[in-house]
Scaffold this motif. Structure first.
Motif, PDB file in Angstrom:
ATOM      1  N   ASP A   1       0.821  -1.218   0.000  1.00 23.06           N
ATOM      2  CA  ASP A   1       0.000   0.000   0.000  1.00 23.06           C
ATOM      3  C   ASP A   1       0.854   1.266   0.000  1.00 23.06           C
ATOM      4  O   ASP A   1       0.349   2.345  -0.315  1.00 23.06           O
ATOM      5  CB  ASP A   1      -0.928   0.011   1.222  1.00 23.06           C
ATOM      6  N   ASP A   2       2.112   1.142   0.356  1.00 25.81           N
ATOM      7  CA  ASP A   2       2.992   2.312   0.421  1.00 25.81           C
ATOM      8  C   ASP A   2       3.648   2.638  -0.921  1.00 25.81           C
ATOM      9  O   ASP A   2       4.294   3.674  -1.063  1.00 25.81           O
ATOM     10  CB  ASP A   2       4.088   2.093   1.472  1.00 25.81           C
ATOM     11  N   ILE A   3       3.507   1.732  -1.891  1.00 26.28           N
ATOM     12  CA  ILE A   3       4.076   1.958  -3.219  1.00 26.28           C
ATOM     13  C   ILE A   3       2.975   1.832  -4.268  1.00 26.28           C
ATOM     14  O   ILE A   3       1.864   1.400  -3.958  1.00 26.28           O
ATOM     15  CB  ILE A   3       5.199   0.937  -3.536  1.00 26.28           C
ATOM     16  N   LYS A   4       3.268   2.230  -5.468  1.00 25.77           N
ATOM     17  CA  LYS A   4       2.355   2.028  -6.586  1.00 25.77           C
ATOM     18  C   LYS A   4       2.825   0.754  -7.308  1.00 25.77           C
ATOM     19  O   LYS A   4       3.640   0.811  -8.225  1.00 25.77           O
ATOM     20  CB  LYS A   4       2.379   3.235  -7.518  1.00 25.77           C
ATOM     21  N   ALA A   5       2.322  -0.370  -6.834  1.00 25.25           N
ATOM     22  CA  ALA A   5       2.815  -1.671  -7.307  1.00 25.25           C
ATOM     23  C   ALA A   5       2.411  -1.936  -8.751  1.00 25.25           C
ATOM     24  O   ALA A   5       1.265  -1.689  -9.156  1.00 25.25           O
ATOM     25  CB  ALA A   5       2.289  -2.777  -6.406  1.00 25.25           C
ATOM     26  N   GLN A   6       3.365  -2.418  -9.514  1.00 22.00           N
ATOM     27  CA  GLN A   6       3.150  -2.785 -10.909  1.00 22.00           C
ATOM     28  C   GLN A   6       3.504  -4.258 -11.072  1.00 22.00           C
ATOM     29  O   GLN A   6       4.537  -4.710 -10.576  1.00 22.00           O
ATOM     30  CB  GLN A   6       4.045  -1.945 -11.829  1.00 22.00           C
ATOM     31  N   ASN A   7       2.679  -4.999 -11.777  1.00 20.41           N
ATOM     32  CA  ASN A   7       2.895  -6.442 -11.937  1.00 20.41           C
ATOM     33  C   ASN A   7       3.481  -6.740 -13.314  1.00 20.41           C
ATOM     34  O   ASN A   7       2.777  -7.079 -14.251  1.00 20.41           O
ATOM     35  CB  ASN A   7       1.578  -7.200 -11.739  1.00 20.41           C
ATOM     36  N   LEU A   8       4.792  -6.618 -13.402  1.00 17.05           N
ATOM     37  CA  LEU A   8       5.489  -6.775 -14.675  1.00 17.05           C
ATOM     38  C   LEU A   8       6.516  -7.903 -14.597  1.00 17.05           C
ATOM     39  O   LEU A   8       7.037  -8.197 -13.521  1.00 17.05           O
ATOM     40  CB  LEU A   8       6.216  -5.473 -15.040  1.00 17.05           C
ATOM     41  N   ASP A   9       6.823  -8.515 -15.769  1.00 20.78           N
ATOM     42  CA  ASP A   9       7.905  -9.496 -15.787  1.00 20.78           C
ATOM     43  C   ASP A   9       9.238  -8.764 -15.897  1.00 20.78           C
ATOM     44  O   ASP A   9       9.282  -7.525 -15.959  1.00 20.78           O
ATOM     45  CB  ASP A   9       7.718 -10.521 -16.910  1.00 20.78           C
TER      46      ASP A   9
ATOM     47  N   SER B   1      12.149   3.607 -19.849  1.00 16.96           N
ATOM     48  CA  SER B   1      11.238   4.595 -20.444  1.00 16.96           C
ATOM     49  C   SER B   1      10.709   5.601 -19.428  1.00 16.96           C
ATOM     50  O   SER B   1      10.053   6.570 -19.805  1.00 16.96           O
ATOM     51  CB  SER B   1      10.060   3.875 -21.105  1.00 16.96           C
ATOM     52  N   GLY B   2      10.961   5.356 -18.146  1.00 16.64           N
ATOM     53  CA  GLY B   2      10.477   6.263 -17.112  1.00 16.64           C
ATOM     54  C   GLY B   2       9.066   5.979 -16.644  1.00 16.64           C
ATOM     55  O   GLY B   2       8.500   6.734 -15.847  1.00 16.64           O
ATOM     56  N   GLN B   3       8.487   4.884 -17.106  1.00 18.16           N
ATOM     57  CA  GLN B   3       7.119   4.545 -16.694  1.00 18.16           C
ATOM     58  C   GLN B   3       7.063   4.011 -15.274  1.00 18.16           C
ATOM     59  O   GLN B   3       6.029   4.104 -14.613  1.00 18.16           O
ATOM     60  CB  GLN B   3       6.522   3.535 -17.668  1.00 18.16           C
ATOM     61  N   ILE B   4       8.151   3.384 -14.815  1.00 17.92           N
ATOM     62  CA  ILE B   4       8.240   2.962 -13.416  1.00 17.92           C
ATOM     63  C   ILE B   4       9.583   3.433 -12.859  1.00 17.92           C
ATOM     64  O   ILE B   4      10.487   3.813 -13.612  1.00 17.92           O
ATOM     65  CB  ILE B   4       8.090   1.433 -13.244  1.00 17.92           C
ATOM     66  N   ASP B   5       9.698   3.388 -11.535  1.00 20.03           N
ATOM     67  CA  ASP B   5      10.897   3.913 -10.875  1.00 20.03           C
ATOM     68  C   ASP B   5      11.883   2.832 -10.457  1.00 20.03           C
ATOM     69  O   ASP B   5      13.095   3.093 -10.375  1.00 20.03           O
ATOM     70  CB  ASP B   5      10.483   4.725  -9.639  1.00 20.03           C
ATOM     71  N   ALA B   6      11.388   1.653 -10.161  1.00 17.17           N
ATOM     72  CA  ALA B   6      12.247   0.578  -9.668  1.00 17.17           C
ATOM     73  C   ALA B   6      11.550  -0.759  -9.882  1.00 17.17           C
ATOM     74  O   ALA B   6      10.343  -0.807 -10.176  1.00 17.17           O
ATOM     75  CB  ALA B   6      12.579   0.772  -8.190  1.00 17.17           C
ATOM     76  N   ALA B   7      12.309  -1.834  -9.730  1.00 17.76           N
ATOM     77  CA  ALA B   7      11.728  -3.166  -9.926  1.00 17.76           C
ATOM     78  C   ALA B   7      12.443  -4.204  -9.077  1.00 17.76           C
ATOM     79  O   ALA B   7      13.670  -4.187  -8.968  1.00 17.76           O
ATOM     80  CB  ALA B   7      11.806  -3.564 -11.397  1.00 17.76           C
ATOM     81  N   PHE B   8      11.652  -5.085  -8.475  1.00 16.39           N
ATOM     82  CA  PHE B   8      12.203  -6.251  -7.795  1.00 16.39           C
ATOM     83  C   PHE B   8      12.434  -7.334  -8.848  1.00 16.39           C
ATOM     84  O   PHE B   8      11.532  -7.669  -9.623  1.00 16.39           O
ATOM     85  CB  PHE B   8      11.239  -6.775  -6.736  1.00 16.39           C
ATOM     86  N   ILE B   9      13.630  -7.883  -8.878  1.00 14.91           N
ATOM     87  CA  ILE B   9      13.962  -8.965  -9.802  1.00 14.91           C
ATOM     88  C   ILE B   9      14.685 -10.048  -8.999  1.00 14.91           C
ATOM     89  O   ILE B   9      15.776  -9.817  -8.475  1.00 14.91           O
ATOM     90  CB  ILE B   9      14.851  -8.472 -10.958  1.00 14.91           C
ATOM     91  N   THR B  10      14.050 -11.204  -8.876  1.00 16.78           N
ATOM     92  CA  THR B  10      14.665 -12.330  -8.172  1.00 16.78           C
ATOM     93  C   THR B  10      15.232 -13.283  -9.210  1.00 16.78           C
ATOM     94  O   THR B  10      14.498 -13.968  -9.919  1.00 16.78           O
ATOM     95  CB  THR B  10      13.634 -13.053  -7.286  1.00 16.78           C
ATOM     96  N   ALA B  11      16.537 -13.285  -9.304  1.00 21.83           N
ATOM     97  CA  ALA B  11      17.209 -14.119 -10.311  1.00 21.83           C
ATOM     98  C   ALA B  11      18.694 -14.158 -10.005  1.00 21.83           C
ATOM     99  O   ALA B  11      19.224 -13.291  -9.308  1.00 21.83           O
ATOM    100  CB  ALA B  11      16.989 -13.549 -11.716  1.00 21.83           C
TER     101      ALA B  11
END
Length: 338
Positions: free
Chosen positions: A191-199, A209-219
């Motif tokens: 709830d504290d972030i604007k979560a985006q569900n992307l691969d 592109s500047g559409q999101i600010d950061a991403a979690f990547i588990t790999a």
């Protein structure tokens, strides 16, 4: 007298012809037997490698991650060492892979150790949907939770994520669970972030592109999608400080302390991080001799794995971090190499 000699000659000639005919039959019989033996030998050889399975589908992840290229290598090793045709398939990774195996939509799958544990115990995203048709083939390498952003984004800590657009992976995915738990340890929630569900690929494209600010990547690092992003924009990996890592591990013991070394993605310094394990899961009903042969094909040939994570894949650590039942065929292999 002449007539008697002629009769004797004809008798001897007839006997000689009969002997030749008999020898011919023996030769033919011998030749037929030889052919039969050859056929029998081929049949025996085929029986020796007939596992009752003609094709194996290996579920991986997206093309921009680590699972897919490794899956291609594993498919080649299994095919060449067992004679069973194996192919790597693009998929939605860990959680989806466990569900797909259970549904019979694949035979082998890459999965995070934490997700495999959730699935077989019916917890977290598998609450009420316990999976008991899957077992482990073996552990592979650490999967680092990488919180990726641009070096000039202004995001240097988890606190800086508040109010930002952050990709957290698909709901129910391993990445989503990791993101949720790391946010929690840092006093945040979805709830504290604007979560985006992307691969992974969509995430790095979105950052670029500047559409999101950061991403979690588990790999496993280096991750293809992050390397591609760094080729055009300098990246920054938000660190997990030691006290927060300890707090996370105390609550969720399947995590481990990790470190992304300087030079990875052009980083100037080591970045403290945490990781879960990557493993291979298989359907429990795969034949024991086939799973043994598959396990041997992979762990006996790790020198043929060109990906950087190949250095972590070892027979002696093949059962480390496994929290679910090990397939008897795989267990037989690891017992032999102890």
């Amino acid at each position: 007298m002449f007539k008697s000699k002629n009769i004797l000659f004809m008798f001897i000639l007839s006997a000689f012809i009969l002997v030749l005919a008999a020898c011919g039959e023996d030769d033919k019989s011998s030749t037929d037997t030889g052919t039969s033996n050859t056929d029998s030998g081929a049949s025996t050889e085929t029986a020796g490698t007939d596992y009752g399975v003609d094709f194996l589908s290996i579920l991986t992840g997206g093309t921009q991650g680590t699972y897919y290229p490794l899956g291609g290598t594993f498919a080649d090793l299994i095919t060449s060492n067992t004679g069973v045709k194996a192919t790597a398939e693009v998929s939605q990774a860990s959680a989806a892979n466990m569900t797909a195996l259970d549904a019979g939509e694949g035979d082998v799958a890459f999965v995070q150790t934490d997700i495999a544990y959730y699935a077989t115990n019916g917890t977290m995203m598998f609450d009420g949907k316990k999976i008991d048709s899957v077992s482990a083939l073996g552990a592979l390498y650490p999967e680092t939770i990488q919180l990726v952003t641009l070096a000039d984004s202004g995001i240097k800590s988890y606190a800086d994520l508040k109010g930002k657009k952050v990709s957290v992976g698909a709901p129910g995915s391993g990445t989503f669970a990791n993101a949720e738990q790391l946010l929690e340890i840092h006093g945040l929630s979805m709830d504290d972030i604007k979560a985006q569900n992307l691969d992974f690929g969509e995430s790095t494209d979105g950052i670029q592109s500047g559409q999101i600010d950061a991403a979690f990547i588990t790999a496993g690092y280096p991750t293809g999608a992050v390397e591609a992003l760094n080729a055009t924009n300098g990246v920054y990996i938000v660190p997990v400080e030691a006290d927060k890592a300890e707090e996370l591990i105390a609550k969720y013991p399947y995590y481990a302390v990790d470190n992304i070394p300087a030079g990875t993605y052009g980083l100037e310094a080591d970045t403290p991080a945490v990781s879960v394990g990557a493993m291979l899961a298989v359907k429990k009903d795969l034949p024991e001799d086939l799973v043994y042969a598959m396990t041997k094909a992979i762990y006996d040939n790790t020198d043929k794995i060109s990906h950087a994570k190949g250095a972590f894949i070892k027979a002696e650590t093949g059962l480390d971090g496994i929290g679910i039942d090990v397939h008897p065929g795989a267990q037989k292999y690891f017992d032999e190499v102890k």
